[in-house]
Design a protein around this motif. Structure first.
Motif, PDB file in Angstrom:
ATOM      1  N   TYR A 140       0.818  -1.216   0.000  1.00 35.21           N
ATOM      2  CA  TYR A 140       0.000   0.000   0.000  1.00 35.21           C
ATOM      3  C   TYR A 140       0.852   1.268   0.000  1.00 35.21           C
ATOM      4  CZ  TYR A 140      -2.757   3.501   2.683  1.00 35.21           C
ATOM      5  OH  TYR A 140      -3.335   4.640   3.178  1.00 35.21           O
ATOM      6  N   PRO A 141       1.766   1.491   0.982  1.00 32.42           N
ATOM      7  CA  PRO A 141       2.573   2.716   0.924  1.00 32.42           C
ATOM      8  C   PRO A 141       3.547   2.754  -0.247  1.00 32.42           C
ATOM      9  CG  PRO A 141       3.273   1.331   2.758  1.00 32.42           C
ATOM     10  CD  PRO A 141       2.017   0.735   2.224  1.00 32.42           C
ATOM     11  N   ALA A 142       3.994   1.587  -0.756  1.00 33.36           N
ATOM     12  CA  ALA A 142       4.913   1.589  -1.902  1.00 33.36           C
ATOM     13  C   ALA A 142       4.209   2.074  -3.163  1.00 33.36           C
ATOM     14  CB  ALA A 142       5.487   0.189  -2.128  1.00 33.36           C
ATOM     15  N   SER A 143       3.017   1.548  -3.434  1.00 32.89           N
ATOM     16  CA  SER A 143       2.277   2.006  -4.622  1.00 32.89           C
ATOM     17  C   SER A 143       1.871   3.464  -4.464  1.00 32.89           C
ATOM     18  CB  SER A 143       1.037   1.121  -4.828  1.00 32.89           C
ATOM     19  OG  SER A 143       0.210   1.103  -3.683  1.00 32.89           O
ATOM     20  N   TRP A 144       1.465   3.826  -3.280  1.00 38.75           N
ATOM     21  CA  TRP A 144       1.144   5.218  -2.951  1.00 38.75           C
ATOM     22  C   TRP A 144       2.370   6.106  -3.195  1.00 38.75           C
ATOM     23  CZ3 TRP A 144      -0.338   6.133   2.914  1.00 38.75           C
ATOM     24  CH2 TRP A 144      -0.379   7.492   3.216  1.00 38.75           C
ATOM     25  N   GLY A 145       3.519   5.682  -2.686  1.00 38.79           N
ATOM     26  CA  GLY A 145       4.722   6.496  -2.816  1.00 38.79           C
ATOM     27  C   GLY A 145       5.182   6.664  -4.252  1.00 38.79           C
ATOM     28  N   VAL A 146       5.287   5.567  -4.999  1.00 42.76           N
ATOM     29  CA  VAL A 146       5.794   5.630  -6.377  1.00 42.76           C
ATOM     30  C   VAL A 146       4.874   6.466  -7.260  1.00 42.76           C
ATOM     31  CG1 VAL A 146       6.219   4.274  -8.451  1.00 42.76           C
ATOM     32  CG2 VAL A 146       7.075   3.465  -6.247  1.00 42.76           C
ATOM     33  N   LEU A 147       3.581   6.233  -7.162  1.00 40.25           N
ATOM     34  CA  LEU A 147       2.643   6.902  -8.063  1.00 40.25           C
ATOM     35  C   LEU A 147       2.535   8.398  -7.802  1.00 40.25           C
ATOM     36  CD1 LEU A 147      -0.146   4.192  -8.273  1.00 40.25           C
ATOM     37  CD2 LEU A 147       1.432   4.886 -10.076  1.00 40.25           C
ATOM     38  N   GLN A 148       2.913   8.850  -6.609  1.00 41.06           N
ATOM     39  CA  GLN A 148       2.868  10.287  -6.335  1.00 41.06           C
ATOM     40  C   GLN A 148       3.828  11.077  -7.218  1.00 41.06           C
ATOM     41  OE1 GLN A 148       1.691  11.235  -1.855  1.00 41.06           O
ATOM     42  NE2 GLN A 148       3.253   9.684  -1.977  1.00 41.06           N
ATOM     43  N   LEU A 149       4.865  10.420  -7.720  1.00 41.04           N
ATOM     44  CA  LEU A 149       5.747  11.084  -8.685  1.00 41.04           C
ATOM     45  C   LEU A 149       4.958  11.554  -9.898  1.00 41.04           C
ATOM     46  CD1 LEU A 149       8.912   8.795  -8.747  1.00 41.04           C
ATOM     47  CD2 LEU A 149       8.819  11.177  -8.019  1.00 41.04           C
ATOM     48  N   PHE A 150       3.954  10.775 -10.280  1.00 39.57           N
ATOM     49  CA  PHE A 150       3.181  11.078 -11.487  1.00 39.57           C
ATOM     50  C   PHE A 150       1.913  11.864 -11.170  1.00 39.57           C
ATOM     51  CE2 PHE A 150       5.451   7.053 -11.907  1.00 39.57           C
ATOM     52  CZ  PHE A 150       6.291   7.346 -12.972  1.00 39.57           C
ATOM     53  N   THR A 151       1.249  11.524 -10.055  1.00 38.48           N
ATOM     54  CA  THR A 151      -0.009  12.207  -9.754  1.00 38.48           C
ATOM     55  C   THR A 151       0.213  13.654  -9.347  1.00 38.48           C
ATOM     56  OG1 THR A 151       0.059  11.324  -7.485  1.00 38.48           O
ATOM     57  CG2 THR A 151      -1.220  10.093  -9.124  1.00 38.48           C
ATOM     58  N   GLY A 152       1.305  13.938  -8.642  1.00 40.21           N
ATOM     59  CA  GLY A 152       1.604  15.327  -8.303  1.00 40.21           C
ATOM     60  C   GLY A 152       1.827  16.160  -9.554  1.00 40.21           C
ATOM     61  N   TYR A 153       2.619  15.622 -10.479  1.00 37.14           N
ATOM     62  CA  TYR A 153       2.858  16.298 -11.756  1.00 37.14           C
ATOM     63  C   TYR A 153       1.563  16.406 -12.557  1.00 37.14           C
ATOM     64  CZ  TYR A 153       4.579  16.940 -16.539  1.00 37.14           C
ATOM     65  OH  TYR A 153       4.783  17.400 -17.810  1.00 37.14           O
ATOM     66  N   LEU A 154       0.762  15.337 -12.539  1.00 37.14           N
ATOM     67  CA  LEU A 154      -0.497  15.347 -13.281  1.00 37.14           C
ATOM     68  C   LEU A 154      -1.426  16.445 -12.783  1.00 37.14           C
ATOM     69  CD1 LEU A 154      -2.214  13.881 -15.438  1.00 37.14           C
ATOM     70  CD2 LEU A 154      -3.081  12.419 -13.594  1.00 37.14           C
ATOM     71  N   SER A 155      -1.426  16.692 -11.475  1.00 38.12           N
ATOM     72  CA  SER A 155      -2.305  17.739 -10.933  1.00 38.12           C
ATOM     73  C   SER A 155      -1.895  19.125 -11.416  1.00 38.12           C
ATOM     74  CB  SER A 155      -2.309  17.694  -9.401  1.00 38.12           C
ATOM     75  OG  SER A 155      -1.156  18.286  -8.846  1.00 38.12           O
ATOM     76  N   ASP A 156      -0.612  19.309 -11.776  1.00 40.79           N
ATOM     77  CA  ASP A 156      -0.170  20.570 -12.383  1.00 40.79           C
ATOM     78  C   ASP A 156      -0.639  20.700 -13.822  1.00 40.79           C
ATOM     79  OD1 ASP A 156       1.234  21.453 -10.117  1.00 40.79           O
ATOM     80  OD2 ASP A 156       3.071  20.427 -10.725  1.00 40.79           O
ATOM     81  N   LYS A 157      -1.003  19.580 -14.431  1.00 39.54           N
ATOM     82  CA  LYS A 157      -1.452  19.573 -15.827  1.00 39.54           C
ATOM     83  C   LYS A 157      -2.968  19.679 -15.955  1.00 39.54           C
ATOM     84  CE  LYS A 157       2.226  18.489 -18.526  1.00 39.54           C
ATOM     85  NZ  LYS A 157       2.557  19.148 -19.800  1.00 39.54           N
ATOM     86  N   VAL A 158      -3.690  18.865 -15.197  1.00 42.39           N
ATOM     87  CA  VAL A 158      -5.136  18.735 -15.410  1.00 42.39           C
ATOM     88  C   VAL A 158      -5.970  19.371 -14.314  1.00 42.39           C
ATOM     89  CG1 VAL A 158      -4.759  16.587 -16.682  1.00 42.39           C
ATOM     90  CG2 VAL A 158      -5.318  16.479 -14.243  1.00 42.39           C
ATOM     91  N   GLY A 159      -5.334  19.785 -13.210  1.00 43.00           N
ATOM     92  CA  GLY A 159      -6.088  20.379 -12.123  1.00 43.00           C
ATOM     93  C   GLY A 159      -6.167  19.463 -10.912  1.00 43.00           C
ATOM     94  N   ARG A 160      -6.733  20.020  -9.848  1.00 44.74           N
ATOM     95  CA  ARG A 160      -6.695  19.345  -8.552  1.00 44.74           C
ATOM     96  C   ARG A 160      -7.976  18.575  -8.207  1.00 44.74           C
ATOM     97  NH1 ARG A 160      -1.421  21.150  -8.825  1.00 44.74           N
ATOM     98  NH2 ARG A 160      -1.171  23.298  -8.142  1.00 44.74           N
ATOM     99  N   LYS A 161      -9.149  19.177  -8.472  1.00 45.79           N
ATOM    100  CA  LYS A 161     -10.404  18.701  -7.871  1.00 45.79           C
ATOM    101  C   LYS A 161     -10.694  17.241  -8.157  1.00 45.79           C
ATOM    102  CE  LYS A 161     -15.405  19.399  -7.897  1.00 45.79           C
ATOM    103  NZ  LYS A 161     -16.537  20.293  -8.229  1.00 45.79           N
ATOM    104  N   TRP A 162     -10.703  16.856  -9.432  1.00 43.71           N
ATOM    105  CA  TRP A 162     -11.191  15.516  -9.755  1.00 43.71           C
ATOM    106  C   TRP A 162     -10.186  14.423  -9.429  1.00 43.71           C
ATOM    107  CZ3 TRP A 162     -16.062  14.857  -9.741  1.00 43.71           C
ATOM    108  CH2 TRP A 162     -16.897  15.941 -10.072  1.00 43.71           C
ATOM    109  N   LEU A 163      -8.913  14.771  -9.341  1.00 40.71           N
ATOM    110  CA  LEU A 163      -7.944  13.806  -8.822  1.00 40.71           C
ATOM    111  C   LEU A 163      -8.268  13.465  -7.371  1.00 40.71           C
ATOM    112  CD1 LEU A 163      -4.441  14.899 -10.193  1.00 40.71           C
ATOM    113  CD2 LEU A 163      -5.597  12.729 -10.592  1.00 40.71           C
TER     114      LEU A 163
END
Length: 418
Positions: free
Chosen positions: A277-300
């Motif tokens: 759980y924390p490993a998948s959470w940790g790794v994917l934050q590299l992409f989801t944080g960047y994605l929120s700069d692209k598509v916005g915050r709310k729906w994520l």
């Protein structure tokens, strides 16, 4: 800010690239911060049952309750203290509170000593993790907040996962104590030395952003608390989502190892599952944080809460390791979508002059979720059974996503999407 002879402003530059060295030092520091939590993640419920003969789920989860309320309180003060005394001083103080933790965990003669260790751990985590968040937001300025928070949380939670896995493996081979906790001594030494001798304060970077920001400022602490908690729709939506996110994490931290053990799994397998759980959470934050700069915050955030609820449901519906892995992965994906995005949203909304305090209020509520989740799920598990407690948290998590969908608006301006 200083002014040159030619009349141009001289001061710290904002941006991830411009402050790469300090930024990545803080990423390393936060990895050691996260690793301290990982010390307990897979083995403390087993320690409670095997060495201290605790049977009631609410008693076993008491260490999370103590940790959660202590960390939540220190989160609130971390923002205020970092504004008053400087970020670096607060970071170092946090590491000093961590010094007794591994020794208390190794040598505790009773469960009350474990609770004392978690008071120190909560004090440390509240100061260190909050301050690394504040410092990274200071460094990057108005752009790339999502990426910055993704990198911060990636480092912290990959370290949580790695530490949980390694301590579980060590415990399965050498026993629950003292060997798994030797790692904690190394975490404290390296984290403290880097903070003392290599990390620089970022208060001047915050002042540079204040000078370039024309939005209203100068709120009192009471106003900041009320806006972040209740009156500002965006900040309060973020705050309740953060609270529920950590409520389900508090449940998962305490009850999932018990659920896995009830399915006949040993410490080695539980260590692996505690890391998924924390490993998948940790790794994917590299992409989801960047994605929120692209598509916005709310729906994520909204979909992240709903995917978390699905992951919890999948876990409780299964009795085999494949189902537990699937549930953990879904829970990690949902949390990765939510965690850095919530912090980035506060960076969007709060003025730089009171942003650190607003982050402190948010993290006060968010990490209270650890304690409330452990307390409530422990009571429900004792009264109605383990499955009922887990289902209750899944439903609350889904409802939180609905609240966010209704209450929050998009906070990332079109101009800042890159």
């Amino acid at each position: 800010m200083k002014v040159s002879a030619a009349g141009s402003a001289i001061g710290p530059k904002l941006g991830l690239r411009e402050n790469a060295y300090q930024f990545f030092l803080l990423v390393i520091v936060n990895a050691f911060v996260g690793a301290m939590i990982g010390l307990e993640r897979s083995i403390l419920p087993e320690l409670a049952e095997k060495e201290f003969s605790l049977a009631a789920k609410s008693a076993i989860l008491s260490f999370i309750v103590v940790f959660g309320f202590t960390k939540a309180s220190m989160n609130y003060f971390a923002g205020r203290l970092s504004d008053k005394y400087g970020r670096k001083h607060v970071l170092i103080a946090g590491w000093l509170f961590a010094v007794p933790v591994p020794f208390l965990l190794m040598w505790a003669p009773s469960w009350n000593w474990i609770l004392v260790a978690n008071i120190f751990l909560g004090l440390s985590q509240g100061l260190t993790w909050s301050t690394t968040v504040i410092m990274k937001i200071d460094l990057v300025g108005s752009k790339q907040r999502g990426l910055a928070m993704g990198l911060n949380e990636f480092a912290g939670y990959i370290a949580v996962a790695g530490s949980a896995l390694v301590t579980g493996l060590i415990a399965s081979r050498y026993g629950i104590r003292p060997e798994p906790f030797y790692l904690g001594i190394a975490y404290v030494v390296f984290g403290l030395l880097i903070s003392l001798f290599l990390v620089s304060d970022t208060h001047d970077h915050m002042l540079a952003e204040v000078e370039s920001n024309s939005a209203p400022q100068g709120l009192r602490q009471k106003e900041i608390f009320l806006q972040t908690s209740f009156t500002d729709k965006n900040l309060s939506a973020v705050t309740q989502a953060g609270f529920v996110n950590n409520l389900n994490d508090g449940m998962a931290w305490g009850l999932f190892p018990i659920l896995f053990a009830s399915a006949g799994l040993g410490l080695k397998d539980i260590g692996w599952l505690a890391a998924v759980y924390p490993a998948s959470w940790g790794v994917l934050q590299l992409f989801t944080g960047y994605l929120s700069d692209k598509v916005g915050r709310k729906w994520l955030i909204v979909w992240g809460m709903w995917i978390q609820a699905t992951g919890i449901a999948v876990t409780v519906l299964n009795q085999h390791i494949f189902g537990f892995v699937s549930g953990g992965l879904l829970l990690g994906v949902g949390t990765a979508m939510v965690y850095p995005t919530l912090l980035a949203t506060i960076g969007d909304v709060a003025h730089p002059s009171w942003r650190a305090s607003s982050i402190g209020v948010y993290r006060l509520w968010r990490d209270s979720g650890y304690a409330v989740g452990a307390l409530v799920s422990g009571i429900i598990a004792d009264s109605f059974g383990l499955d009922s407690a887990i289902w209750f948290v899944a439903i609350i998590t889904f409802i939180s996503g609905v609240v966010t969908a209704v209450r929050q608006s998009e906070t990332l301006s079109t101009e800042l999407r890159n």
